[in-house]
Design a protein around this motif. Structure first.
Motif, mmCIF file in Angstrom:
data_model
loop_
_atom_site.group_PDB
_atom_site.id
_atom_site.type_symbol
_atom_site.label_atom_id
_atom_site.label_comp_id
_atom_site.label_asym_id
_atom_site.label_seq_id
_atom_site.Cartn_x
_atom_site.Cartn_y
_atom_site.Cartn_z
ATOM 1 N N PRO A 160 0.790 -1.232 0.000
ATOM 2 C CA PRO A 160 0.000 0.000 0.000
ATOM 3 C C PRO A 160 0.824 1.284 0.000
ATOM 4 C CG PRO A 160 0.073 -0.917 2.196
ATOM 5 C CD PRO A 160 0.782 -1.890 1.317
ATOM 6 N N ALA A 161 2.093 1.180 0.306
ATOM 7 C CA ALA A 161 2.878 2.420 0.420
ATOM 8 C C ALA A 161 4.341 2.098 0.193
ATOM 9 C CB ALA A 161 2.718 3.005 1.819
ATOM 10 N N SER A 162 5.067 3.074 -0.229
ATOM 11 C CA SER A 162 6.518 2.903 -0.286
ATOM 12 C C SER A 162 7.143 4.278 -0.328
ATOM 13 C CB SER A 162 6.924 2.110 -1.525
ATOM 14 O OG SER A 162 6.950 2.951 -2.646
ATOM 15 N N LYS A 163 8.440 4.323 -0.026
ATOM 16 C CA LYS A 163 9.127 5.623 -0.060
ATOM 17 C C LYS A 163 9.097 6.210 -1.466
ATOM 18 C CE LYS A 163 12.078 5.254 3.954
ATOM 19 N NZ LYS A 163 12.421 3.840 4.221
ATOM 20 N N ALA A 164 9.148 5.315 -2.459
ATOM 21 C CA ALA A 164 9.157 5.797 -3.848
ATOM 22 C C ALA A 164 7.790 6.333 -4.284
ATOM 23 C CB ALA A 164 9.599 4.669 -4.778
ATOM 24 N N ARG A 165 6.720 5.838 -3.620
ATOM 25 C CA ARG A 165 5.373 6.232 -4.050
ATOM 26 C C ARG A 165 4.515 6.623 -2.850
ATOM 27 N NH1 ARG A 165 6.268 1.258 -5.645
ATOM 28 N NH2 ARG A 165 4.594 0.474 -4.351
ATOM 29 N N PRO A 166 4.929 7.652 -2.104
ATOM 30 C CA PRO A 166 4.219 7.981 -0.862
ATOM 31 C C PRO A 166 2.784 8.435 -1.080
ATOM 32 C CG PRO A 166 5.833 9.673 -1.370
ATOM 33 C CD PRO A 166 6.022 8.576 -2.386
ATOM 34 N N THR A 167 2.458 8.921 -2.272
ATOM 35 C CA THR A 167 1.120 9.489 -2.457
ATOM 36 C C THR A 167 0.080 8.465 -2.908
ATOM 37 O OG1 THR A 167 1.612 10.033 -4.745
ATOM 38 C CG2 THR A 167 2.054 11.742 -3.099
ATOM 39 N N ARG A 168 0.509 7.258 -3.258
ATOM 40 C CA ARG A 168 -0.435 6.292 -3.838
ATOM 41 C C ARG A 168 -1.550 5.916 -2.874
ATOM 42 N NH1 ARG A 168 0.203 7.732 -8.767
ATOM 43 N NH2 ARG A 168 1.706 6.545 -9.988
ATOM 44 N N ILE A 169 -1.239 5.689 -1.618
ATOM 45 C CA ILE A 169 -2.272 5.291 -0.662
ATOM 46 C C ILE A 169 -3.268 6.445 -0.451
ATOM 47 C CG2 ILE A 169 -0.767 5.809 1.342
ATOM 48 C CD1 ILE A 169 -3.402 3.018 1.241
ATOM 49 N N THR A 170 -2.758 7.674 -0.457
ATOM 50 C CA THR A 170 -3.653 8.839 -0.328
ATOM 51 C C THR A 170 -4.587 8.903 -1.529
ATOM 52 O OG1 THR A 170 -1.754 9.939 0.638
ATOM 53 C CG2 THR A 170 -3.657 11.323 0.133
ATOM 54 N N GLN A 171 -4.036 8.706 -2.704
ATOM 55 C CA GLN A 171 -4.867 8.739 -3.913
ATOM 56 C C GLN A 171 -5.921 7.631 -3.881
ATOM 57 O OE1 GLN A 171 -1.022 9.097 -6.336
ATOM 58 N NE2 GLN A 171 -2.603 9.595 -7.818
ATOM 59 N N ALA A 172 -5.514 6.444 -3.416
ATOM 60 C CA ALA A 172 -6.454 5.322 -3.360
ATOM 61 C C ALA A 172 -7.587 5.631 -2.371
ATOM 62 C CB ALA A 172 -5.725 4.042 -2.943
ATOM 63 N N PHE A 173 -7.225 6.182 -1.209
ATOM 64 C CA PHE A 173 -8.265 6.499 -0.219
ATOM 65 C C PHE A 173 -9.174 7.625 -0.719
ATOM 66 C CE2 PHE A 173 -8.387 4.345 3.951
ATOM 67 C CZ PHE A 173 -7.500 3.329 3.660
ATOM 68 N N ASP A 174 -8.601 8.621 -1.378
ATOM 69 C CA ASP A 174 -9.438 9.706 -1.927
ATOM 70 C C ASP A 174 -10.467 9.133 -2.897
ATOM 71 O OD1 ASP A 174 -8.116 11.553 -0.462
ATOM 72 O OD2 ASP A 174 -6.902 12.370 -2.109
ATOM 73 N N LEU A 175 -9.991 8.234 -3.753
ATOM 74 C CA LEU A 175 -10.886 7.632 -4.744
ATOM 75 C C LEU A 175 -12.004 6.840 -4.043
ATOM 76 C CD1 LEU A 175 -9.654 5.796 -7.932
ATOM 77 C CD2 LEU A 175 -11.392 4.765 -6.504
ATOM 78 N N LEU A 176 -11.623 6.013 -3.063
ATOM 79 C CA LEU A 176 -12.625 5.165 -2.393
ATOM 80 C C LEU A 176 -13.572 5.992 -1.526
ATOM 81 C CD1 LEU A 176 -10.369 2.097 -1.497
ATOM 82 C CD2 LEU A 176 -12.138 2.204 -3.267
ATOM 83 N N ARG A 177 -13.051 7.065 -0.922
ATOM 84 C CA ARG A 177 -13.906 7.916 -0.077
ATOM 85 C C ARG A 177 -15.022 8.570 -0.891
ATOM 86 N NH1 ARG A 177 -8.830 10.110 3.518
ATOM 87 N NH2 ARG A 177 -9.246 8.785 5.329
ATOM 88 N N ALA A 178 -14.744 8.806 -2.176
ATOM 89 C CA ALA A 178 -15.773 9.420 -3.032
ATOM 90 C C ALA A 178 -16.846 8.402 -3.432
ATOM 91 C CB ALA A 178 -15.109 10.002 -4.278
ATOM 92 N N LEU A 179 -16.544 7.105 -3.272
ATOM 93 C CA LEU A 179 -17.457 6.072 -3.782
ATOM 94 C C LEU A 179 -18.127 5.245 -2.698
ATOM 95 C CD1 LEU A 179 -15.181 4.719 -6.684
ATOM 96 C CD2 LEU A 179 -17.146 6.245 -6.905
ATOM 97 N N LYS A 180 -17.567 5.243 -1.489
ATOM 98 C CA LYS A 180 -18.078 4.360 -0.428
ATOM 99 C C LYS A 180 -18.442 5.179 0.804
ATOM 100 C CE LYS A 180 -15.721 0.465 0.308
ATOM 101 N NZ LYS A 180 -16.603 -0.674 0.002
ATOM 102 N N ALA A 181 -19.290 4.616 1.670
ATOM 103 C CA ALA A 181 -19.710 5.326 2.885
ATOM 104 C C ALA A 181 -18.512 5.624 3.784
ATOM 105 C CB ALA A 181 -20.712 4.473 3.644
ATOM 106 N N SER A 182 -18.517 6.801 4.403
ATOM 107 C CA SER A 182 -17.385 7.174 5.274
ATOM 108 C C SER A 182 -17.334 6.288 6.518
ATOM 109 C CB SER A 182 -17.483 8.648 5.676
ATOM 110 O OG SER A 182 -18.669 8.841 6.404
ATOM 111 N N THR A 183 -18.449 5.621 6.838
ATOM 112 C CA THR A 183 -18.481 4.734 8.009
ATOM 113 C C THR A 183 -17.957 3.320 7.701
ATOM 114 O OG1 THR A 183 -20.762 4.232 7.375
ATOM 115 C CG2 THR A 183 -20.468 5.883 9.115
ATOM 116 N N THR A 184 -17.556 3.065 6.477
ATOM 117 C CA THR A 184 -17.063 1.732 6.099
ATOM 118 C C THR A 184 -15.907 1.312 7.006
ATOM 119 O OG1 THR A 184 -17.605 2.201 3.787
ATOM 120 C CG2 THR A 184 -16.087 0.367 4.194
ATOM 121 N N PRO A 185 -15.992 0.156 7.660
ATOM 122 C CA PRO A 185 -14.875 -0.290 8.511
ATOM 123 C C PRO A 185 -13.599 -0.521 7.700
ATOM 124 C CG PRO A 185 -16.863 -1.515 9.042
ATOM 125 C CD PRO A 185 -17.145 -0.747 7.767
ATOM 126 N N VAL A 186 -12.482 -0.104 8.308
ATOM 127 C CA VAL A 186 -11.159 -0.269 7.682
ATOM 128 C C VAL A 186 -10.209 -0.815 8.740
ATOM 129 C CG1 VAL A 186 -9.154 1.041 6.821
ATOM 130 C CG2 VAL A 186 -11.435 1.556 5.934
#
Ligand code: SAH
Length: 247
Positions: A160-186
């Motif tokens: 989910p993350a690496s020093k080379a790609r620190p922004t990927r997990i943020t981008q993935a969460f931004d995308l999912l937050r727009a599509l799924k309920a904010s109460t979704t368990p993680v």
């Protein structure tokens, strides 16, 4: 032998995997995985960096062709984002290797180990997505995340993350937050089975992504996934087997 070592502890390595390591003359693998093994002095170790899977696969095939008993090792299961695919890619590129006697020894993958700690988050349909864009374009990953959200799958994120790609997990969460309920368990399941194991239960809306590193497996629930509270203990995470019943 292409051998899965499980997520960390010896207890989570199968007897077949231990026997394959024991029988090998040569052990080929990524340095931290090889270091976990207790080996004899007559066993040759070919440890390498994480990024050279194809070189490692070809080296193992050459050693096997020379008549050595070789164990190519991966953490977890060798078929899940790991060495089995690299070895068979090398064989597909050079059919001479298909004459070799090759076997894959399965292992407990990180997703199963994390699920076991959490309760039953993978109790209904789920998918696994690697966020690594070393070998596939980021646009494909985005497409799969959207499709997984659309299909209401539980999503397990590897790499989910690496020093080379620190922004990927943020981008993935931004995308999912727009599509799924904010109460979704993680759940963030970090270094499961190792001394520095850490589990964080949160929700899609509140998740602190800075906790996610390369040793973490992220599980994002479906619309059915829930936490079961416990007194003085971490809640259980459940995705019920029946769909639509809990609503
Ligand atoms: N073949 C491995 C996966 C290799 S990809 C397997 O089957 O588990 C590497 C990723 O796996 C890491 O970035 C992390 O997301 C996950 N991972 C591996 N071991 C883990 C562990 N002990 N705890 C949590 N996640 C782990």
């Amino acid at each position: 032998m292409i051998v899965g070592l499980g997520p960390g502890p010896a207890d989570w390595m199968t007897p077949e995997a231990s026997a394959a390591i024991e029988a090998a003359n040569d052990i080929v693998g990524y340095d931290p995985y090889v270091k976990r093994l207790v080996l004899r002095t007559d066993q040759r170790v070919h440890a390498s960096d994480n990024r050279v899977e194809m070189d490692r696969a070809r080296l193992a095939l050459k050693l096997a062709a020379d008549g050595r008993d070789v164990a190519v090792v991966s953490g977890g299961d060798p078929g899940v984002f790991a060495m089995a695919a690299a070895v068979f890619e090398a064989i597909a590129d050079d059919p001479q290797w298909s004459k070799l006697d090759i076997a894959v020894v399965p292992g407990v993958t990180a997703m199963q180990a994390a699920a076991a700690r959490l309760g039953a988050p993978l109790g209904h349909d789920f998918c696994a997505i690697s966020l690594s864009d070393n070998l596939k374009p980021w646009t494909i990953i985005e497409r799969r995340l959207r499709a997984a959200a659309d299909g209401d799958f539980v999503i397990a994120l590897y790499n989910p993350a690496s020093k080379a790609r620190p922004t990927r997990i943020t981008q993935a969460f931004d995308l999912l937050r727009a599509l799924k309920a904010s109460t979704t368990p993680v759940a963030f399941a970090r270094a499961i089975g190792r001394a520095d194991e850490k589990l964080t239960l949160t929700t899609l809306g509140e998740a602190d992504i800075s906790l996610v590193d390369m040793a973490t497996l992220v599980i994002i629930g479906s619309s059915e996934t829930r936490f079961i509270p416990r007194d003085d203990a971490r809640p259980w995470m459940l995705t019920p087997r029946a769909y639509g019943v809990s609503r």
